[in-house]
Motif scaffolding. Structure first.
Motif, short mmCIF file in Angstrom:
data_model
loop_
_atom_site.label_atom_id
_atom_site.label_comp_id
_atom_site.label_asym_id
_atom_site.label_seq_id
_atom_site.Cartn_x
_atom_site.Cartn_y
_atom_site.Cartn_z
N HIS A 247 -46.83 -7.17 -22.25
CA HIS A 247 -46.71 -8.34 -23.13
C HIS A 247 -45.25 -8.73 -23.36
CE1 HIS A 247 -50.96 -8.74 -24.03
NE2 HIS A 247 -51.03 -7.45 -24.29
N LEU A 248 -44.41 -7.74 -23.57
CA LEU A 248 -42.99 -8.00 -23.85
C LEU A 248 -42.30 -8.63 -22.64
CD1 LEU A 248 -40.59 -7.85 -25.74
CD2 LEU A 248 -40.31 -5.44 -25.11
N ILE A 249 -42.52 -8.06 -21.46
CA ILE A 249 -41.89 -8.59 -20.25
C ILE A 249 -42.37 -10.03 -19.99
CG2 ILE A 249 -41.70 -8.32 -17.72
CD1 ILE A 249 -40.07 -6.23 -19.33
N ALA A 250 -43.64 -10.28 -20.19
CA ALA A 250 -44.17 -11.64 -19.98
C ALA A 250 -43.48 -12.64 -20.90
CB ALA A 250 -45.68 -11.66 -20.19
N ASP A 251 -43.32 -12.26 -22.17
CA ASP A 251 -42.66 -13.17 -23.12
C ASP A 251 -41.19 -13.36 -22.77
OD1 ASP A 251 -44.99 -13.56 -24.50
OD2 ASP A 251 -44.49 -12.25 -26.17
N LEU A 252 -40.51 -12.29 -22.38
CA LEU A 252 -39.09 -12.41 -22.02
C LEU A 252 -38.92 -13.29 -20.79
CD1 LEU A 252 -37.86 -8.75 -22.65
CD2 LEU A 252 -37.33 -10.79 -24.02
N ARG A 253 -39.82 -13.20 -19.85
CA ARG A 253 -39.74 -14.05 -18.65
C ARG A 253 -40.00 -15.52 -19.00
NH1 ARG A 253 -42.38 -9.68 -14.74
NH2 ARG A 253 -40.42 -8.76 -14.04
N ASP A 254 -40.69 -15.75 -20.12
CA ASP A 254 -40.91 -17.12 -20.60
C ASP A 254 -39.76 -17.60 -21.48
OD1 ASP A 254 -43.31 -17.38 -19.27
OD2 ASP A 254 -44.54 -16.84 -21.01
N GLN A 255 -38.65 -16.87 -21.44
CA GLN A 255 -37.42 -17.24 -22.17
C GLN A 255 -37.55 -17.17 -23.69
OE1 GLN A 255 -34.61 -17.82 -20.25
NE2 GLN A 255 -36.00 -17.25 -18.60
N VAL A 256 -38.46 -16.31 -24.18
CA VAL A 256 -38.59 -16.09 -25.62
C VAL A 256 -37.49 -15.12 -26.04
CG1 VAL A 256 -40.12 -15.20 -27.44
CG2 VAL A 256 -41.08 -16.49 -25.52
N SER A 257 -36.89 -15.32 -27.20
CA SER A 257 -35.83 -14.42 -27.67
C SER A 257 -36.39 -13.00 -27.79
CB SER A 257 -35.29 -14.88 -29.02
OG SER A 257 -36.24 -14.65 -30.03
#
Length: 191
Positions: free
Chosen positions: A92-102
């Motif tokens: 979940h964390l990697i997916a959000d980071l790849r979506d440019q979420v802080s």
């Protein structure tokens, strides 16, 4: 533990007690929900998960941002013991980071989504235990129907935010007091 529908299941005793509560009319829906939360937290090796989460939190709280936070976060996960919960958090964390979420927002969201996924997985696992108990003859047809329905109600009532909060703080006793039985004579299940 010799009675209850999960007596022959390869489950910790806290889940076997939860199985007894599923078929017992003496346990309230709130008691079952708190017992399920307590049992879920009891399944987590917080001595392994807490240092991982603390390191991720420290990284996410940094003022300076990395150009590639995914690589840094992957390295943090590699330096800690793997577990199903850590794997879900990483996904979940990697997916959000790849979506440019802080990183801070991504970590909060990933923990919440991990808790939701964990709730669903645990519910399904206990549904399977009910099916197995019915097949073994440890659960009557009526208890099976009651157990499946109450298990669905129990897991629908779990607040993922409370579960993720307990994980974030590493509080293994977050739900312990809520499951303590009242000793009063006039206390009984709600009608």
């Amino acid at each position: 533990m010799t009675d209850g529908p999960f007596r022959n299941a390869e489950l910790p005793s806290r889940w076997k007690r939860y199985g007894q509560e599923l078929v017992s009319d003496a346990a309230s829906p709130e008691e079952r929900t708190m017992h399920a939360c307590h049992s879920m937290i009891g399944d987590v090796d917080l001595r392994a998960f807490s240092p991982l989460f603390d390191e991720l939190k420290t990284y996410a709280d940094r003022a300076q941002m990395d150009l590639d936070p995914v690589t840094t976060v992957e390295t943090i996960f590699e330096n800690h013991a793997p577990s199903p919960l850590a794997d879900a958090l990483q996904r979940h964390l990697i997916a959000d980071l790849r979506d440019q979420v802080s990183p801070d927002k991504a970590l909060r969201g990933a923990l919440e989504n991990t808790a939701k996924e964990w709730i669903g997985t645990t519910k399904n696992r206990l549904d399977e235990e009910c099916i197995r108990a019915r097949e073994l003859g440890d659960m009557s047809r009526e208890d099976y129907r009651k157990g499946i329905e109450r298990n669905r109600e129990t897991f629908a009532a779990i607040k993922s935010s409370e579960l993720s909060g307990a994980l974030a703080t590493g509080n293994k006793r977050a739900f312990r007091q809520a499951i303590q039985k009242n000793a009063g004579v006039d206390v009984g299940p709600e009608e």
